[in-house]
Write a protein that holds these residues in place. Structure first.
Motif, PDB file in Angstrom:
ATOM      1  N   LYS A  57       0.741  -1.296   0.153  1.00 15.15           N
ATOM      2  CA  LYS A  57      -0.130  -0.009   0.173  1.00 15.15           C
ATOM      3  C   LYS A  57       1.000   1.280  -0.107  1.00 15.15           C
ATOM      4  O   LYS A  57       0.727   2.063  -0.918  1.00 15.15           O
ATOM      5  N   LYS A  58       1.864   1.249   0.773  1.00 14.14           N
ATOM      6  CA  LYS A  58       2.847   2.427   0.816  1.00 14.14           C
ATOM      7  C   LYS A  58       3.545   2.622  -0.406  1.00 14.14           C
ATOM      8  O   LYS A  58       3.744   3.817  -1.184  1.00 14.14           O
ATOM      9  N   ARG A  59       3.975   1.390  -1.078  1.00 17.70           N
ATOM     10  CA  ARG A  59       4.815   1.527  -2.461  1.00 17.70           C
ATOM     11  C   ARG A  59       3.813   2.076  -3.317  1.00 17.70           C
ATOM     12  O   ARG A  59       4.134   3.167  -4.139  1.00 17.70           O
ATOM     13  N   ILE A  60       2.499   1.684  -3.496  1.00 13.93           N
ATOM     14  CA  ILE A  60       1.497   2.310  -4.400  1.00 13.93           C
ATOM     15  C   ILE A  60       1.132   3.766  -4.066  1.00 13.93           C
ATOM     16  O   ILE A  60       1.332   4.581  -5.114  1.00 13.93           O
ATOM     17  N   MET A  61       1.070   4.063  -2.692  1.00 16.41           N
ATOM     18  CA  MET A  61       0.679   5.547  -2.704  1.00 16.41           C
ATOM     19  C   MET A  61       1.893   6.471  -2.961  1.00 16.41           C
ATOM     20  O   MET A  61       1.794   7.356  -3.380  1.00 16.41           O
ATOM     21  N   ARG A  62       3.173   5.922  -2.754  1.00 16.69           N
ATOM     22  CA  ARG A  62       4.037   7.001  -3.130  1.00 16.69           C
ATOM     23  C   ARG A  62       4.320   6.836  -4.578  1.00 16.69           C
ATOM     24  O   ARG A  62       4.612   7.980  -5.217  1.00 16.69           O
ATOM     25  N   ALA A  63       3.869   6.001  -5.168  1.00 15.27           N
ATOM     26  CA  ALA A  63       3.964   6.174  -6.723  1.00 15.27           C
ATOM     27  C   ALA A  63       2.907   6.977  -7.353  1.00 15.27           C
ATOM     28  O   ALA A  63       3.029   7.700  -8.127  1.00 15.27           O
ATOM     29  N   ILE A  64       1.664   6.893  -6.524  1.00 14.92           N
ATOM     30  CA  ILE A  64       0.575   7.951  -7.012  1.00 14.92           C
ATOM     31  C   ILE A  64       0.954   9.225  -6.728  1.00 14.92           C
ATOM     32  O   ILE A  64       0.837  10.322  -7.695  1.00 14.92           O
ATOM     33  N   GLU A  65       1.538   9.538  -5.540  1.00 17.65           N
ATOM     34  CA  GLU A  65       2.031  10.799  -5.007  1.00 17.65           C
ATOM     35  C   GLU A  65       2.932  11.384  -6.186  1.00 17.65           C
ATOM     36  O   GLU A  65       2.880  12.616  -6.606  1.00 17.65           O
ATOM     37  N   THR A  66       4.058  10.583  -6.584  1.00 15.06           N
ATOM     38  CA  THR A  66       4.984  11.049  -7.586  1.00 15.06           C
ATOM     39  C   THR A  66       4.232  11.391  -8.910  1.00 15.06           C
ATOM     40  O   THR A  66       4.588  12.461  -9.320  1.00 15.06           O
ATOM     41  N   GLU A  67       3.310  10.557  -9.335  1.00 18.11           N
ATOM     42  CA  GLU A  67       2.647  11.033 -10.567  1.00 18.11           C
ATOM     43  C   GLU A  67       1.911  12.305 -10.519  1.00 18.11           C
ATOM     44  O   GLU A  67       1.667  12.851 -11.348  1.00 18.11           O
ATOM     45  N   LYS A  71       2.210  15.922 -12.491  1.00 13.60           N
ATOM     46  CA  LYS A  71       0.899  16.581 -12.998  1.00 13.60           C
ATOM     47  C   LYS A  71       0.577  18.161 -12.200  1.00 13.60           C
ATOM     48  O   LYS A  71      -0.312  18.602 -12.783  1.00 13.60           O
ATOM     49  N   GLY A  72       1.253  18.432 -11.324  1.00 15.61           N
ATOM     50  CA  GLY A  72       1.161  19.766 -10.896  1.00 15.61           C
ATOM     51  C   GLY A  72       0.184  19.670  -9.494  1.00 15.61           C
ATOM     52  O   GLY A  72      -0.323  20.927  -9.066  1.00 15.61           O
ATOM     53  N   LYS A 175       1.890   3.819 -15.981  1.00 15.76           N
ATOM     54  CA  LYS A 175       1.038   3.705 -16.928  1.00 15.76           C
ATOM     55  C   LYS A 175      -0.349   4.153 -17.031  1.00 15.76           C
ATOM     56  O   LYS A 175      -0.935   4.551 -17.913  1.00 15.76           O
ATOM     57  N   ILE A 176      -0.843   3.552 -15.825  1.00 15.22           N
ATOM     58  CA  ILE A 176      -2.362   4.157 -15.312  1.00 15.22           C
ATOM     59  C   ILE A 176      -2.372   5.650 -15.400  1.00 15.22           C
ATOM     60  O   ILE A 176      -3.500   6.044 -16.140  1.00 15.22           O
ATOM     61  N   MET A 177      -1.824   6.328 -14.877  1.00 11.88           N
ATOM     62  CA  MET A 177      -1.693   7.831 -14.960  1.00 11.88           C
ATOM     63  C   MET A 177      -1.418   8.528 -15.948  1.00 11.88           C
ATOM     64  O   MET A 177      -1.742   9.650 -16.248  1.00 11.88           O
ATOM     65  N   GLU A 178      -0.916   7.657 -17.091  1.00  8.64           N
ATOM     66  CA  GLU A 178      -0.994   8.378 -18.362  1.00  8.64           C
ATOM     67  C   GLU A 178      -2.350   8.588 -18.948  1.00  8.64           C
ATOM     68  O   GLU A 178      -2.406   9.495 -19.853  1.00  8.64           O
ATOM     69  N   LYS A 179      -3.476   7.916 -18.443  1.00  5.16           N
ATOM     70  CA  LYS A 179      -4.693   8.127 -18.825  1.00  5.16           C
ATOM     71  C   LYS A 179      -5.269   9.377 -18.185  1.00  5.16           C
ATOM     72  O   LYS A 179      -6.570   9.577 -18.448  1.00  5.16           O
ATOM     73  N   TYR A 180      -4.648   9.884 -17.167  1.00  5.78           N
ATOM     74  CA  TYR A 180      -5.223  11.236 -16.575  1.00  5.78           C
ATOM     75  C   TYR A 180      -4.441  12.538 -17.017  1.00  5.78           C
ATOM     76  O   TYR A 180      -3.331  12.195 -17.016  1.00  5.78           O
ATOM     77  N   PRO A 181      -5.162  13.577 -17.180  1.00  3.73           N
ATOM     78  CA  PRO A 181      -6.686  13.833 -17.195  1.00  3.73           C
ATOM     79  C   PRO A 181      -7.029  13.128 -18.527  1.00  3.73           C
ATOM     80  O   PRO A 181      -6.504  12.858 -19.561  1.00  3.73           O
ATOM     81  N   PRO A 182      -8.469  12.719 -18.535  1.00  2.00           N
ATOM     82  CA  PRO A 182      -8.955  12.125 -19.879  1.00  2.00           C
ATOM     83  C   PRO A 182      -8.782  13.176 -21.093  1.00  2.00           C
ATOM     84  O   PRO A 182      -8.602  14.259 -20.778  1.00  2.00           O
TER      85      PRO A 182
END
Length: 186
Positions: A57-67, A71-72, A175-182
C-alpha cells in the motif's frame, strides 16, 4: 540440442516481454471539468480495505504521489480529489511443452540417421512457470460531491522479488496515470 537451446531462449524472451507489459484502461464522468482539481489526499478508509500488505500500500501511494506531483497536484488536508485504490490478483500457471525424438534409430525410412520412433534419443521437454498477475484500480473521487469522477486500471505480472517491487509498482502506476486527465493520453 541446438533446437532445445533455441526454444529455451525463445521461451525466456517471451516471458520477459510478457512480464514487462502493462494493460491499462480508464473511465470517467464526461460531465466533469478536470481542470478544477489541483489538490489531492488519500481516502484512508478505502485504502485500509485493500487486500494487500501495508508495505505494498505504501509503495502504491508513493508512486501515485509522484505521478500526481508531476501533473502539478499538491497534497492537502482539504483536497479537491480523494484517491482510493483496490486490487485483485490471480495466479498464472504456464506449461510449455516442446521436443520430440530425434537422432540415431530406426525410423520410418529404415536404419540410419533420421527422425525416428521410440529408439531415438531425445524426449519431450516441458517447463512450468507460475506468476501472479495483479490488477490495480485507482479511483479519483470528488471530495465535495463524494462521487467517483475517474478510474484507472492496470493489469500486469507482479514482481516477486522485494528489491523489484517498487520499480514494478512505479511502472504500473505510471502507465495508469498516463490516462489522466481524460483526453490527454500520450
Amino acid at each position: 540440442m541446438k533446437t532445445v537451446k533455441f526454444l529455451s531462449l525463445l521461451f525466456i524472451t517471451a516471458m520477459t516481454v510478457s512480464c514487462s507489459s502493462v494493460r491499462v484502461s480508464s473511465d470517467y464522468d464526461e460531465a466533469v471539468n478536470f481542470d478544477q482539481y489541483k489538490t489531492y489526499g488519500f481516502l484512508k478508509d478505502g485504502i485500509d480495505k485493500a487486500e494487500i500488505s501495508d508495505l505494498d500500500k505504501k509503495r502504491i501511494m508513493r508512486a501515485i504521489e509522484t505521478e500526481l506531483q508531476k501533473k502539478g497536484f499538491t497534497k492537502s488536508d482539504k483536497p479537491a480529489l480523494l484517491v482510493n485504490i483496490f486490487t485483485k490478483a490471480r495466479k498464472e500457471v504456464d506449461v510449455n511443452r516442446w521436443g520430440g525424438y530425434y537422432g540415431w534409430g530406426w525410423g520410418g525410412w529404415g536404419p540410419g540417421w533420421g527422425w525416428g520412433g521410440p529408439w531415438g534419443w531425445g524426449g519431450n521437454y516441458a517447463s512450468v512457470t507460475t506468476s501472479t498477475e495483479g490488477t490495480l484500480y485507482i479511483d479519483f473521487i470528488d471530495s465535495a460531491k463524494k462521487e467517483l469522477v475517474w478510474q484507472g486500471m492496470g493489469t500486469a505480472a507482479l514482481a516477486d522479488k522485494v528489491d523489484k517491487k517498487q520499480e514494478r509498482i512505479n511502472e504500473i502506476v505510471g502507465k495508469i496515470m498516463e490516462k489522466y486527465p481524460p483526453g490527454m493520453d500520450k
